[in-house]
Design an enzyme around this catalytic site. Structure first.
Site, mmCIF file in Angstrom:
data_model
loop_
_atom_site.group_PDB
_atom_site.id
_atom_site.type_symbol
_atom_site.label_atom_id
_atom_site.label_comp_id
_atom_site.label_asym_id
_atom_site.label_seq_id
_atom_site.Cartn_x
_atom_site.Cartn_y
_atom_site.Cartn_z
ATOM 1 N N GLU A 104 0.790 -1.526 -0.719
ATOM 2 C CA GLU A 104 -0.318 -0.197 0.040
ATOM 3 C C GLU A 104 1.063 1.337 0.279
ATOM 4 O O GLU A 104 0.193 1.938 -0.805
ATOM 5 C CB GLU A 104 -0.516 -0.233 1.289
ATOM 6 C CG GLU A 104 -1.803 -1.105 1.425
ATOM 7 C CD GLU A 104 -1.102 -2.168 2.326
ATOM 8 O OE1 GLU A 104 -2.490 -2.486 3.282
ATOM 9 O OE2 GLU A 104 -0.448 -2.464 2.938
ATOM 10 N N ARG A 118 -1.482 -1.895 14.626
ATOM 11 C CA ARG A 118 -3.108 -1.833 14.748
ATOM 12 C C ARG A 118 -3.479 -3.590 15.239
ATOM 13 O O ARG A 118 -3.651 -4.266 14.714
ATOM 14 C CB ARG A 118 -3.839 -1.015 13.370
ATOM 15 C CG ARG A 118 -3.606 0.002 12.864
ATOM 16 C CD ARG A 118 -4.770 0.576 12.054
ATOM 17 N NE ARG A 118 -4.691 -0.285 10.141
ATOM 18 C CZ ARG A 118 -3.530 1.355 9.897
ATOM 19 N NH1 ARG A 118 -2.400 1.941 10.335
ATOM 20 N NH2 ARG A 118 -3.186 0.532 8.802
#
Length: 710
Positions: free
Chosen positions: A7, A296
Site C-alpha cells: 500500500e 493496529r
C-alpha cells in the site's frame, strides 16, 4: 521479473531492499476503489438484490492503476503484500479484481513486521486471499454506507447535523452523557483530619472510628471529633510488608494511544501516524528498518521468538534476577488477537542507538514501545511498605511509607511507570505511645466526573467493544470535523449541535445508540471472518429494523428552525437568520431559496506594510489572513490585483493542538503540513519553512463529505 504490490511508498523502499533484483515493489497507495454513488439513494448497494455492491475506481488512482497494469503485463508473477488486517485483505482483493488477477491462485504475503527475516519467511510461505476477511470488510463498508447516507441525510434535513455513524454516534453519546453528569453534579462537602505525632513530626491521617471508616460531613462534626481526641495515642501496630507490583502488558493500539497522550500529550491521530512511520521503515546508517511490529492490534500476545530473545537480552544486560515471565491479560470476548502486541523488531536497536535517526516525536513513541515490551517480560518491582497505626478514644490514625526494595521492570520503565519517590518512617517497634502535637482540619468538596480526554475515550471504546484498533483515531477526528466536539488540550467537550444530535438519535434510534448493539455488530462482523455468520443475513436483519425507524423519524422528527438575528433582509424584507455552512455560521435570508441574499462579512481594516508597494500595480501592500488563519502580505487592490508576497515572519494562527494534529512532513519529519496560500492558489506547506520547503497539492473531491461517515 516478479511484482510485489504493497500500500505504502515507504514500505516499497523498505521491502525492496530485502528482495533481489528479480523483484519490483510498487504501491497502490491505499484503497484503489470504493463503493460507487450510483443506484437507489446513491448507496452503491443494490438492497433488493442481496445487497450487491457496486464499486468504482477512485479518481486519484487512475494513474496508479495504469502504472500497475503496465508492470503486471511485464511481470512473470504478481505477489500481494498489503497490511495483515481486514482493510489490507480487501485492498488485495480489489487489486485482483481491477488488475484481472486470479484470486484463488495469486500469492498473498502475510507479515507483522517489516524486517528481512519476516519478509523472506512470508515469501517462502505465501497464502491466498482470505475471502472471509474480505466479506467482513465489505459488510462493514456497506453498513457504514447505508447509515452514513440515509441517517446523515435525515439529520442534515431535520437538525442540520452533518453526519451519523455506527461507531461515531455511540462514541459521541459517551461524551454527551458525561457532560450532562457534570452539568447535573451537585458538590458535597466533606472534611479530612490529620495529626502531627511525636518529636519526629509524623503526619498521619484519620481513617476510622470504632473500627469503621469515617466520613465527616461538616465543620461542626470535625470540631467535635477534634475535641474528643486524646493528647496521647497508643501504637496500635507498626509493621513492614513487601508488596509486588507486576509489569504492565505490552502495548495494543488503544493502550499505546492512551500512554502517548498521558506522557507526551499526543493526539490519537498523531500517535497513529508516528507508529505507522516506525512500522513502515526508518533509515538508519543508510538502510531502512521497520522498527516496530504492526501497530493496529488489540492483542497483548508476544511471539515465542521475541520472548526468548528478550529474556536473554534482559539476563545479559541486567542479570538473571530481572528476568520475568509472560503475563496474560484478562479474557475479553471483543479481542480478535489476530496480531501480536506492538513491540520492537530489533532489540539491539535500542532507543539510544536510533535517537539520531529519528525526529523527536517518533523517538518518543519508539522508546515508549521499546521500554514497555521489554518491561513486560521482566520481574516484578518489590517495595517495602511500612504502616503505622495509632489509636486513641476509638479514633484510628494511619501513616504509611514506601521504599524500593528491588527495581524489577522499573529498571527500564521507571520514566513511564508513575512510581513515586521513596518515603520512610522512624522505627516504632518498641514504642507504645506517641503524643499528638498538632491537629489540622481540611475542607473539601466532591468533584464532578472529569471530561474525557482522547486517551480515556479510547479506553472506554475498547472496554465497550465499540470500534476496532484501526477506527479509534479516525472516529475522534470525525467528531471534531463535524463540529460535534471541541477540544481543549486534548479534553473533549461536546457542542450544542453534538448534544442535539445525540438526543434525536436516542429518541428515534434507541437500539442504534445502545453500546451493546454496536458491540454485538462488531462481534457479528468478526464471526464473518471466522466463517460462522452470513453476510447477507446480517445486512437484512439490520436493514429491516433500521429502515422502519428511519421512516418513523422522517415523519416525526421536528425540523430545527434557524435562529433569527432580529434584522430584515434588505432584498425582500423577510427575517435574517443564522445558518450553518461548511465553513461555519453565516447570516442569510429566511426566504431561501426564493431569496438568496447572504450578508457579507464586514471588511477587515487593512494594516498597511510600511514602505512596501505592489510590484505589479503599485498599490500599497497590506497584511491579510487566509481562511485557514495564516497571515500573508498581499496587494490592497485585491481582487483587481492578486499579488501575494510570502511573509516568512508570519506564523499560522492555528492552535498548537491543530498544528500537532496535522500530517507530519514526509521530508523533514519534524514539521507539520498545514494549509497555506500563494498567488498560485492554496497548498499544503511545512511549518518549518523556510528551513524545509516541502509542499503538496490539496486533493480535491467532488463528493460531498457530509454524505458519508468518515
Amino acid at each position: 521479473m516478479k511484482l510485489v504490490i504493497v500500500e505504502s511508498p515507504t514500505k516499497c523502499k523498505t521491502i525492496g531492499q530485502y528482495l533481489g533484483n528479480e523483484y519490483k515493489v510498487m504501491a497502490s497507495i491505499g484503497h484503489i476503489r470504493d463503493l460507487s454513488t450510483s443506484g437507489r439513494g446513491g448507496l452503491g448497494v443494490d438492497i433488493d438484490n442481496g445487497f450487491k455492491p457496486s464499486y468504482t475506481i477512485s479518481k486519484d488512482k487512475y494513474e496508479v492503476i495504469n502504472n500497475l497494469k503496465k508492470a503486471v503485463a511485464k511481470s512473470d508473477e504478481v505477489i500481494l503484500a498489503t497490511d495483515p488486517d481486514r482493510e489490507g485483505e480487501a485492498i488485495a482483493w480489489h487489486l485482483c479484481e481491477v488488475l484481472k488477477l486470479d484470486v484463488d491462485n495469486t500469492k498473498r504475503l502475510e507479515f507483522h513486521e517489516i524486517t528481512k527475516k519476516a519478509i523472506l519467511k512470508a515469501l517462502a510461505n505465501p497464502r491466498t486471499i482470505e475471502m472471509n476477511l474480505v466479506a467482513s470488510q465489505e459488510t462493514r463498508r456497506i453498513l457504514d454506507r447505508i447509515i452514513g447516507f440515509k441517517l446523515s441525510y435525515l439529520l442534515q434535513k431535520k437538525i442540520k447535523s452533518r453526519s451519523a455513524g455506527r461507531v461515531q454516534s455511540v462514541t459521541l453519546k459517551f461524551l454527551v452523557d458525561r457532560e450532562r453528569e457534570i452539568e447535573n453534579f451537585t458538590p458535597e462537602e466533606y472534611w479530612e483530619v490529620s495529626g502531627d505525632f511525636s518529636n519526629h513530626s509524623i503526619k498521619a491521617q484519620l481513617v476510622a472510628y470504632e473500627g469503621k471508616n469515617i466520613k465527616i460531613a461538616n465543620e461542626k462534626e470535625v470540631d467535635e471529633i477534634i475535641n474528643a481526641l486524646p493528647k496521647e495515642f497508643t501504637v496500635d501496630s507498626f509493621e513492614t510488608v513487601t508488596k509486588k507490583k507486576e509489569p504492565r502488558l505490552p502495548f495494543t493500539t488503544s493502550t499505546l494511544q492512551q500512554e502517548a497522550f498521558n506522557h507526551f500529550h499526543y493526539s490519537t491521530k498523531k500517535t497513529s501516524i508516528l507508529a505507522q512511520h516506525l512500522y513502515e521503515g526508518i533509515e538508519i546508517n543508510g538502510e531502512l528498518h521497520g522498527l516496530i511490529t504492526y501497530m493496529r492490534t488489540d492483542s497483548t500476545r508476544l511471539s515465542p521468538e521475541f520472548v526468548d530473545s528478550a529474556k536473554e537480552y534482559i539476563k545479559e544486560k541486567y542479570g538473571e534476577e530481572y528476568v520475568g515471565y509472560i503475563h496474560k491479560g484478562k479474557a475479553n470476548a471483543n479481542i480478535q488477537d489476530a496480531h501480536e502486541a506492538i513491540r520492537p523488531t530489533y532489540l539491539e536497536l535500542s532507543p539510544d542507538k536510533v535517537k539520531s535517526s529519528l525526529p523527536r516525536d517518533e523517538y518518543n513513541i519508539y522508546r515508549l514501545i521499546y521500554a514497555r515490551a521489554l518491561a513486560s517480560l521482566m520481574s516484578s518491582r518489590i517495595d517495602e511498605v511500612t504502616t503505622l497505626k495509632l489509636l486513641g478514644n476509638g479514633y484510628l490514625f494511619k501513616a504509611e511509607a514506601s521504599k524500593l526494595s528491588f527495581a524489577g521492570y522499573d529498571k527500564v520503565y521507571k520514566e513511564f511507570s508513575g512510581n513515586g519517590k521513596d518515603t520512610s518512617l522512624p522505627d516504632f517497634t518498641n514504642v507504645k505511645t506517641l503524643p499528638l502535637n498538632k491537629v489540622e482540619k481540611t475542607q473539601h468538596f466532591t468533584k464532578a466526573p472529569a471530561r474525557f480526554s482522547e486517551a480515556k475515550i479510547v479506553k472506554l471504546m475498547e472496554e465497550k467493544g465499540i470500534g476496532r484498533p484501526s477506527t479509534y483515531a479516525s472516529t475522534i477526528s470525525t467528531l471534531s470535523l463535524r463540529r460535534y466536539i471541541t477540544s481543549e488540550k486534548g479534553i473533549m467537550i461536546p457542542t450544542d449541535q453534538g448534544k442535539l444530535t445525540v438526543d434525536e438519535l436516542v429518541k428515534f434510534f434507541p437500539n442504534f445508540m445502545d453500546p451493546s448493539y454496536t458491540a454485538e455488530m462488531e462481534t457479528m462482523l468478526d464471526d464473518i471472518v471466522a466463517g460462522d455468520n452470513s453476510k447477507q443475513q446480517l445486512l437484512e436483519n439490520f436493514y429491516v429494523g433500521f429502515n422502519e425507524q428511519l421512516i418513523i423519524a422522517d415523519k416525526s422528527m421536528e425540523k430545527v428552525q434557524p435562529v433569527k438575528t432580529g434584522d430584515q433582509c434588505p432584498v425582500c424584507g423577510r427575517d435574517l437568520v443564522i445558518r450553518q455552512g461548511k465553513y461555519g455560521n453565516f447570516v442569510a435570508c429566511s426566504g431561501y431559496p426564493e431569496c438568496r441574499y447572504v450578508k457579507k462579512e464586514e471588511k477587515e481594516e487593512l494594516e498597511f506594510v510600511e514602505g512596501k508597494v505592489c510590484p505589479i500595480c503599485g498599490s500599497p501592500l497590506v497584511k491579510r489572513k487566509s481562511h485557514s488563519g495564516n497571515e500573508f502580505i498581499g496587494c490592497s487592490a485585491f481582487p483587481n490585483c492578486n499579488y501575494i508576497e510570502p511573509n516568512e515572519k508570519a506564523k499560522p494562527t492555528l492552535t498548537e493542538e491543530e498544528i500537532q494534529n496535522a500530517p507530519l512532513c514526509p521530508e523533514c519529519k519534524t514539521g507539520h503540513l498545514i494549509e497555506k496560500k500563494s498567488r498560485f492558489g492554496t497548498f499544503l506547506g511545512c511549518t518549518n519553512y523556510p528551513n524545509c520547503r516541502h509542499i503538496e497539492k490539496i486533493k480535491k473531491s467532488k463528493k460531498k463529505e457530509n454524505n458519508e461517515e468518515n
